[in-house]
Scaffold this active site. Structure first.
Site, PDB file in Angstrom:
ATOM      1  N   HIS A  15    -105.863  50.616  48.172  1.00  0.00           N
ATOM      2  CA  HIS A  15    -105.151  51.842  47.791  1.00  0.00           C
ATOM      3  C   HIS A  15    -106.057  53.025  48.123  1.00  0.00           C
ATOM      4  CE1 HIS A  15    -102.203  49.588  45.306  1.00  0.00           C
ATOM      5  NE2 HIS A  15    -103.217  48.781  45.070  1.00  0.00           N
ATOM      6  N   ASN A  17    -106.371  56.172  47.144  1.00  0.00           N
ATOM      7  CA  ASN A  17    -107.013  56.947  46.062  1.00  0.00           C
ATOM      8  C   ASN A  17    -107.914  56.108  45.166  1.00  0.00           C
ATOM      9  OD1 ASN A  17    -106.210  59.988  45.940  1.00  0.00           O
ATOM     10  ND2 ASN A  17    -104.369  58.898  46.609  1.00  0.00           N
ATOM     11  N   HIS A  60    -106.329  61.602  41.197  1.00  0.00           N
ATOM     12  CA  HIS A  60    -105.178  62.356  41.730  1.00  0.00           C
ATOM     13  C   HIS A  60    -105.309  63.854  41.467  1.00  0.00           C
ATOM     14  CE1 HIS A  60    -102.338  58.620  41.878  1.00  0.00           C
ATOM     15  NE2 HIS A  60    -103.060  58.755  42.972  1.00  0.00           N
ATOM     16  N   THR A  93     -99.438  56.151  47.815  1.00  0.00           N
ATOM     17  CA  THR A  93     -98.194  56.662  47.250  1.00  0.00           C
ATOM     18  C   THR A  93     -98.044  58.132  47.633  1.00  0.00           C
ATOM     19  OG1 THR A  93     -98.965  55.414  45.302  1.00  0.00           O
ATOM     20  CG2 THR A  93     -96.859  56.602  45.119  1.00  0.00           C
ATOM     21  N   GLU A 197     -98.968  40.428  38.243  1.00  0.00           N
ATOM     22  CA  GLU A 197    -100.346  40.805  37.873  1.00  0.00           C
ATOM     23  C   GLU A 197    -100.560  40.475  36.409  1.00  0.00           C
ATOM     24  OE1 GLU A 197     -99.956  44.985  39.329  1.00  0.00           O
ATOM     25  OE2 GLU A 197    -102.138  44.891  39.220  1.00  0.00           O
ATOM     26  N   ASP A 278    -108.910  46.069  46.749  1.00  0.00           N
ATOM     27  CA  ASP A 278    -107.977  46.785  45.872  1.00  0.00           C
ATOM     28  C   ASP A 278    -108.339  48.270  45.807  1.00  0.00           C
ATOM     29  OD1 ASP A 278    -105.733  46.930  44.332  1.00  0.00           O
ATOM     30  OD2 ASP A 278    -106.598  46.043  42.538  1.00  0.00           O
TER      31      ASP A 278
HETATM   32  P1  5GP Z   1    -102.738  55.947  45.833  1.00  0.00           P
HETATM   33  O1  5GP Z   1    -101.428  55.266  46.005  1.00  0.00           O
HETATM   34  O2  5GP Z   1    -102.594  57.222  45.053  1.00  0.00           O
HETATM   35  O3  5GP Z   1    -103.455  56.179  47.135  1.00  0.00           O
HETATM   36  O4  5GP Z   1    -103.699  54.965  45.025  1.00  0.00           O
HETATM   37  C1  5GP Z   1    -103.693  54.853  43.617  1.00  0.00           C
HETATM   38  C2  5GP Z   1    -102.451  54.160  43.122  1.00  0.00           C
HETATM   39  O5  5GP Z   1    -102.433  52.801  43.565  1.00  0.00           O
HETATM   40  C3  5GP Z   1    -102.361  54.034  41.605  1.00  0.00           C
HETATM   41  O6  5GP Z   1    -101.812  55.189  41.027  1.00  0.00           O
HETATM   42  C4  5GP Z   1    -101.464  52.810  41.402  1.00  0.00           C
HETATM   43  O7  5GP Z   1    -100.095  53.154  41.520  1.00  0.00           O
HETATM   44  C5  5GP Z   1    -101.815  51.951  42.592  1.00  0.00           C
HETATM   45  N1  5GP Z   1    -102.794  50.899  42.222  1.00  0.00           N
HETATM   46  C6  5GP Z   1    -104.109  50.873  42.509  1.00  0.00           C
HETATM   47  N2  5GP Z   1    -104.671  49.737  42.043  1.00  0.00           N
HETATM   48  C7  5GP Z   1    -103.694  49.031  41.462  1.00  0.00           C
HETATM   49  C8  5GP Z   1    -103.659  47.755  40.818  1.00  0.00           C
HETATM   50  O8  5GP Z   1    -104.653  47.032  40.670  1.00  0.00           O
HETATM   51  N3  5GP Z   1    -102.448  47.360  40.346  1.00  0.00           N
HETATM   52  C9  5GP Z   1    -101.315  48.109  40.497  1.00  0.00           C
HETATM   53  N4  5GP Z   1    -100.162  47.629  40.021  1.00  0.00           N
HETATM   54  N5  5GP Z   1    -101.325  49.310  41.096  1.00  0.00           N
HETATM   55  C10 5GP Z   1    -102.493  49.759  41.578  1.00  0.00           C
END
Ligand code: 5GP
Length: 338
Positions: A15, A17, A60, A93, A197, A278
């Site tokens: 991800h 962020n 964020h 996201t 999860e 992750d």
């Molecule tokens: P972004 O999408 O803003 O680049 O990265 C952060 C987002 O990734 C978080 O707000 C969350 O929605 C998602 N995320 C990051 N790590 C996890 C995780 O271990 N489990 C889940 N379900 N979502 C995650």
């Protein structure tokens, strides 16, 4: 050890962020003056999933404008490349922030510009993008995300490859998103879904039967972890690969300890397992460290690790000819070849 660092690696679950390093955070904080939060967990610490999601909320606040989104993406790619990751799928996201004028389109545009700029530097890494649906935001937003992915896939067919489902697993019902996923699939987008999860008996079967192209975590699919034999059989039948993130699951306490991590369960069945980070920033890790951890915990030899990383290429959401080209990089790194 040195071998895990030198090994060419494939990262399929990162991800954006959550991958932000401390040094990038410092750059971003410097542009904002205040903020003295702790953005990552120290090694060996534990937290609740709620506390993990609180970290994403803090980050964020820093990545609330297109320049920050660009910077974060650019730095994350450079850091994965330095860690000898040769193929990287980022997911993020799309977010809009009215105060800074950032729309979801400008968000995705900033991410894609960073990927293109790294490409232009001829870094030794191939990067693709998945747009993430945060389940907390509901089905309409999910629908919009797929539309956005379709649009950007038309302008960047080589970069935008799929859709992710993530966000707090305790919120909402994943089944609501099934029509959205089907539409994404029809359009040629691949599906990487966070599934099970935490124990989630209601939604899991229907989502497994889509089937997704890959599963994120799948921590509680097997009976010993609160899942069912039916889940296991479905995953085995479809041969759906699992993206497994040891440190993340340990800190987030979705597994009691590493000996009970689902990696063991699936790896022993010779089921496709992909070792991933992750959120390397939030969980203070790297893909090298994750491979080392897997080696120590599950007693894997250099040859096993080499095989794991090479096989991960099979499950990438890219064209076969790119996979073939990249597989060349593993030949020279085969244990016993140096
Ligand atoms: P972004 O999408 O803003 O680049 O990265 C952060 C987002 O990734 C978080 O707000 C969350 O929605 C998602 N995320 C990051 N790590 C996890 C995780 O271990 N489990 C889940 N379900 N979502 C995650």
């Amino acid at each position: 050890e040195e071998f895990c660092k030198m090994l060419p690696k494939v990262e399929l679950h990162a991800h954006i962020n959550g991958s932000v390093s401390e040094s990038t955070i410092e750059k971003l904080v410097a542009t904002k003056q205040k903020l003295d939060h702790q953005f990552s967990f120290k090694k060996g610490s534990t937290a609740t999933l709620k506390e993990c999601f609180e970290k994403f909320r803090l980050i964020h606040q820093l990545t609330d404008n297109v320049d920050a989104v660009y910077q974060v993406t650019y730095d994350v790619i450079q850091e994965f490349c330095d860690d000898n990751v040769r193929y990287l799928e980022l997911r993020s996201t799309p977010r809009e922030v009215t105060e800074t004028g950032m729309t979801k389109e400008l968000y995705v545009d900033a991410v894609l510009r960073a990927i293109r700029d790294c490409e232009a530097e001829n870094l030794d890494i191939e990067v693709k993008l998945l747009l993430a649906i945060d389940r907390r935001n509901g089905v309409q937003v999910g629908q919009d995300t797929v539309k956005l992915a379709q649009k950007f896939r038309e302008s960047h067919p080589d970069l935008v490859v799929g859709i992710d489902l993530s966000g707090d697993p305790s919120v909402g019902d994943g089944r609501d998103f099934i029509p959205v996923f089907k539409e994404a699939k029809d359009f040629g987008l691949k599906l990487a879904l966070h599934l099970c999860e935490v124990p989630a008996l209601q939604e899991t079967m229907d989502l497994l039967c889509l089937p997704p192209d890959r599963i994120g975590h799948g921590t509680c699919l097997h009976p010993e972890a609160g899942g069912t034999q039916e889940f296991v059989d479905t995953v085995l039948t479809h041969k759906t690969p699992l993206e497994l993130c040891l440190t993340s699951n340990l800190i987030g306490q979705t597994v009691p300890d590493l000996d009970n991590h689902q990696f063991k369960f699936w790896y022993e069945k010779q089921h496709p397992c992909i070792i991933c980070t992750d959120d390397k920033g939030v969980f203070s890790t790297s893909l090298t460290e994750e491979y080392q951890l897997a080696a120590v915990t599950f007693d894997l030899s250099p040859n096993d690790l080499w095989r794991l990383s090479l096989d991960s290429m099979n499950y990438a959401f890219c064209e076969e000819h790119l996979k073939e080209k990249l597989r060349e990089k593993w030949k020279a790194a085969k244990p016993g070849m140096e």
